[in-house]
Design a protein around this motif. Structure first.
Motif, PDB file in Angstrom:
ATOM      1  N   UNK A  94       0.837  -1.202   0.000  1.00  0.00           N
ATOM      2  CA  UNK A  94       0.000   0.000   0.000  1.00  0.00           C
ATOM      3  C   UNK A  94       0.872   1.253   0.000  1.00  0.00           C
ATOM      4  N   UNK A  95       1.909   1.257   0.827  1.00  0.00           N
ATOM      5  CA  UNK A  95       2.769   2.438   0.912  1.00  0.00           C
ATOM      6  C   UNK A  95       3.525   2.672  -0.390  1.00  0.00           C
ATOM      7  N   UNK A  96       3.975   1.594  -1.023  1.00  0.00           N
ATOM      8  CA  UNK A  96       4.662   1.756  -2.315  1.00  0.00           C
ATOM      9  C   UNK A  96       3.720   2.365  -3.350  1.00  0.00           C
ATOM     10  N   UNK A  97       2.487   1.895  -3.362  1.00  0.00           N
ATOM     11  CA  UNK A  97       1.506   2.453  -4.294  1.00  0.00           C
ATOM     12  C   UNK A  97       1.232   3.920  -3.981  1.00  0.00           C
ATOM     13  N   UNK A  98       1.065   4.234  -2.693  1.00  0.00           N
ATOM     14  CA  UNK A  98       0.747   5.609  -2.304  1.00  0.00           C
ATOM     15  C   UNK A  98       1.893   6.561  -2.641  1.00  0.00           C
ATOM     16  N   UNK A  99       3.120   6.131  -2.429  1.00  0.00           N
ATOM     17  CA  UNK A  99       4.263   6.995  -2.714  1.00  0.00           C
ATOM     18  C   UNK A  99       4.388   7.299  -4.200  1.00  0.00           C
ATOM     19  N   UNK A 100       4.003   6.357  -5.041  1.00  0.00           N
ATOM     20  CA  UNK A 100       4.188   6.531  -6.481  1.00  0.00           C
ATOM     21  C   UNK A 100       2.931   7.027  -7.186  1.00  0.00           C
ATOM     22  N   UNK A 101       1.811   6.340  -6.985  1.00  0.00           N
ATOM     23  CA  UNK A 101       0.587   6.714  -7.699  1.00  0.00           C
ATOM     24  C   UNK A 101      -0.169   7.845  -7.003  1.00  0.00           C
ATOM     25  N   UNK A 102      -0.015   7.962  -5.673  1.00  0.00           N
ATOM     26  CA  UNK A 102      -0.780   8.953  -4.930  1.00  0.00           C
ATOM     27  C   UNK A 102      -0.604  10.377  -5.421  1.00  0.00           C
ATOM     28  N   UNK A 103       0.634  10.892  -5.517  1.00  0.00           N
ATOM     29  CA  UNK A 103       0.801  12.282  -5.959  1.00  0.00           C
ATOM     30  C   UNK A 103       0.270  12.539  -7.364  1.00  0.00           C
ATOM     31  N   UNK A 104       0.414  11.558  -8.253  1.00  0.00           N
ATOM     32  CA  UNK A 104      -0.066  11.742  -9.625  1.00  0.00           C
ATOM     33  C   UNK A 104      -1.584  11.813  -9.648  1.00  0.00           C
ATOM     34  N   UNK A 105      -2.240  10.916  -8.919  1.00  0.00           N
ATOM     35  CA  UNK A 105      -3.698  10.940  -8.881  1.00  0.00           C
ATOM     36  C   UNK A 105      -4.204  12.217  -8.219  1.00  0.00           C
ATOM     37  N   UNK A 106      -3.535  12.647  -7.172  1.00  0.00           N
ATOM     38  CA  UNK A 106      -3.961  13.872  -6.489  1.00  0.00           C
ATOM     39  C   UNK A 106      -3.891  15.082  -7.418  1.00  0.00           C
ATOM     40  N   UNK A 107      -2.924  15.092  -8.319  1.00  0.00           N
ATOM     41  CA  UNK A 107      -2.777  16.229  -9.238  1.00  0.00           C
ATOM     42  C   UNK A 107      -3.811  16.209 -10.355  1.00  0.00           C
ATOM     43  N   UNK A 108      -4.508  15.072 -10.531  1.00  0.00           N
ATOM     44  CA  UNK A 108      -5.466  14.944 -11.629  1.00  0.00           C
ATOM     45  C   UNK A 108      -6.906  14.829 -11.132  1.00  0.00           C
ATOM     46  N   UNK A 109      -7.184  15.312  -9.945  1.00  0.00           N
ATOM     47  CA  UNK A 109      -8.515  15.156  -9.375  1.00  0.00           C
ATOM     48  C   UNK A 109      -9.590  16.005 -10.016  1.00  0.00           C
ATOM     49  N   UNK A 110      -9.216  16.932 -10.887  1.00  0.00           N
ATOM     50  CA  UNK A 110     -10.211  17.779 -11.558  1.00  0.00           C
ATOM     51  C   UNK A 110      -9.975  17.803 -13.062  1.00  0.00           C
TER      52      UNK A 110
END
Length: 418
Positions: free
Chosen positions: A280-296
């Motif tokens: 989970x942490x590996x996914x959050x560190x990598x995919x999390x910031x990218x998804x957060x930047x594309x929320x709109x």
């Protein structure tokens, strides 16, 4: 009868030179009572405060009944009412709504003449009998939405409804452990719900089996190598598809019976945590910031991060004690991620299930959850915009007992209960 809504446009390839729309949020400020309404919406409930003495709904929420000062109790309310007024916002001082006008809102009277402000589905007209539902908006705050016909075939075409839900249609989904029965069922359910592409993450993809053959036979499913225990594997996949993932489903599983003394040793516990918790942490560190930047980012913006968890993350089940502990740790991290995603437009969804219909639960008495039921309910939860899903009879029962008395549930499980 209102005219049918036109289908939502399929997203076109984005111009990389154009600015990605900023992830603005609706107003965040709520009282603690207002936040309590959000807690009901997060679970898919329609609960409102009632005064038992006066036998009325008290709205807006208060600490006590304004008529008799009795305590209020939150319970199921009749969601039906009548739309008595409507308007369309053409401009707004709130930046979130300025980018989305026109936006229809109206006043609905519930039983007893209680007036409620609600967002309006496109089919609603003044004078219509409507059904209210509670949703969480992009700020994870509760709002009402009114529907004239919840069975309408074009219900999902409404752009305001899409803002409040996590509809997979036209979106790209990453399933992190697609080789499992639940992973295969999720891939089928997501494509059935209209997902544009399903990225099926598979560890050791060179090992051919029936699951991979089923995945490769599905239209719109792309099988990709992903080992959640390998940081480099996660980084490489994120570099390849990170900017394309709109819904991420963390469904990694490693079920083994046993607790602390009667478990399978530290080595097995390390393997369990490496896949579930550190995965989970590996996914959050990598995919999390990218998804957060594309929320709109338009019609196919990043919208949801789904975690498949055991309901015994709430209270340890000693028969599967190590498994419960790993899911409890993952739940805690998911709550942290939810706070970090707040305001981005990406909703963190926790789907809790009881024992699954699989080999490692063969000694557990039914009822158990089948992979198809699990996948179907997760898709339904995304369409409803929920934060917390409880799938199956066991999960709902454990959740109710946990909400009623967490200590009592702990004692029941420790005594051999389920």
């Amino acid at each position: 009868m209102p005219d049918p809504l036109p289908p939502l446009p399929e997203p076109v390839r984005k111009d990389p030179q154009k600015k990605t729309r900023s992830a603005l949020t609706p107003p965040l400020a709520r009282s603690r009572l207002g936040m309590r309404l959000g807690a009901q919406a997060a679970r898919g409930r329609f609960h409102l405060p009632h005064c038992d003495s006066c036998a009325v709904i008290v709205w807006p929420p208060r600490e006590a009944c304004p008529s008799c000062l009795s305590d209020l109790h939150w319970r199921v309310a009749d969601p039906h009412g009548r739309l008595i007024a409507e308007t369309a916002l053409e401009t707004s001082p709130e930046l979130y709504f300025r980018e989305r006008v026109p936006w229809r809102v109206g006043t609905v009277t519930l039983a007893g003449g209680v007036p409620v402000m609600a967002h309006l589905h496109a089919h609603c007209r003044v004078g219509d009998k409507v059904e209210l539902r509670l949703f969480l908006d992009k700020a994870d705050r509760a709002v009402f939405m009114a529907f004239a016909d919840t069975d309408s075939p074009d219900l999902r075409e409404d752009i305001q409804l899409r803002e409040l839900t996590n509809d997979p249609r036209h979106r790209r989904v990453l399933i992190t452990d697609a080789r499992t029965p639940a992973g295969v069922a999720l891939a089928a359910a997501m494509t059935g719900a209209g997902a544009k592409t399903v990225f099926a993450g598979v560890a050791e993809s060179w090992k051919r089996d029936a699951a991979i053959e089923r995945l490769e036979g599905m239209t719109g499913v792309s099988v990709l190598p992903l080992d959640l225990t390998d940081t480099r594997s996660v980084e490489e996949l994120c570099g390849e598809i990170g900017g394309k993932v709109d819904i991420l489903v963390h469904n990694a599983e490693h079920v083994r019976p046993g607790g602390v003394m009667a478990g399978r040793g530290i080595a097995d516990a390390r393997q369990l945590h490496d896949k579930l918790v550190f995965g989970f942490m590996r996914l959050a560190e990598n995919f999390g910031p990218v998804m957060r930047s594309r929320g709109a980012d338009g019609v196919n913006a990043a919208t949801a991060w789904v975690n498949l968890l055991s309901v015994y993350a709430h209270a340890n089940w000693p028969a599967f004690g190590q498994h419960s502990a790993a899911h409890a740790a993952t739940l805690s991290l998911a709550q942290c991620l939810r706070g970090e995603m707040l305001g981005s437009g990406v909703r963190v969804v926790n789907a809790f299930a009881g024992p699954l219909e699989q080999d490692w639960h063969d000694s557990v008495l039914p009822p158990k959850v089948t992979p198809d039921r699990l996948a179907r309910d997760i898709v339904a939860g995304l369409l409803a915009g929920q934060q917390d899903l409880y799938i199956g009879d066991v999960a709902r029962d454990v959740a109710e007992r946990f909400e009623d008395d967490a200590k009592l549930l702990e004692m029941e499980l420790a005594g051999g209960g389920q």
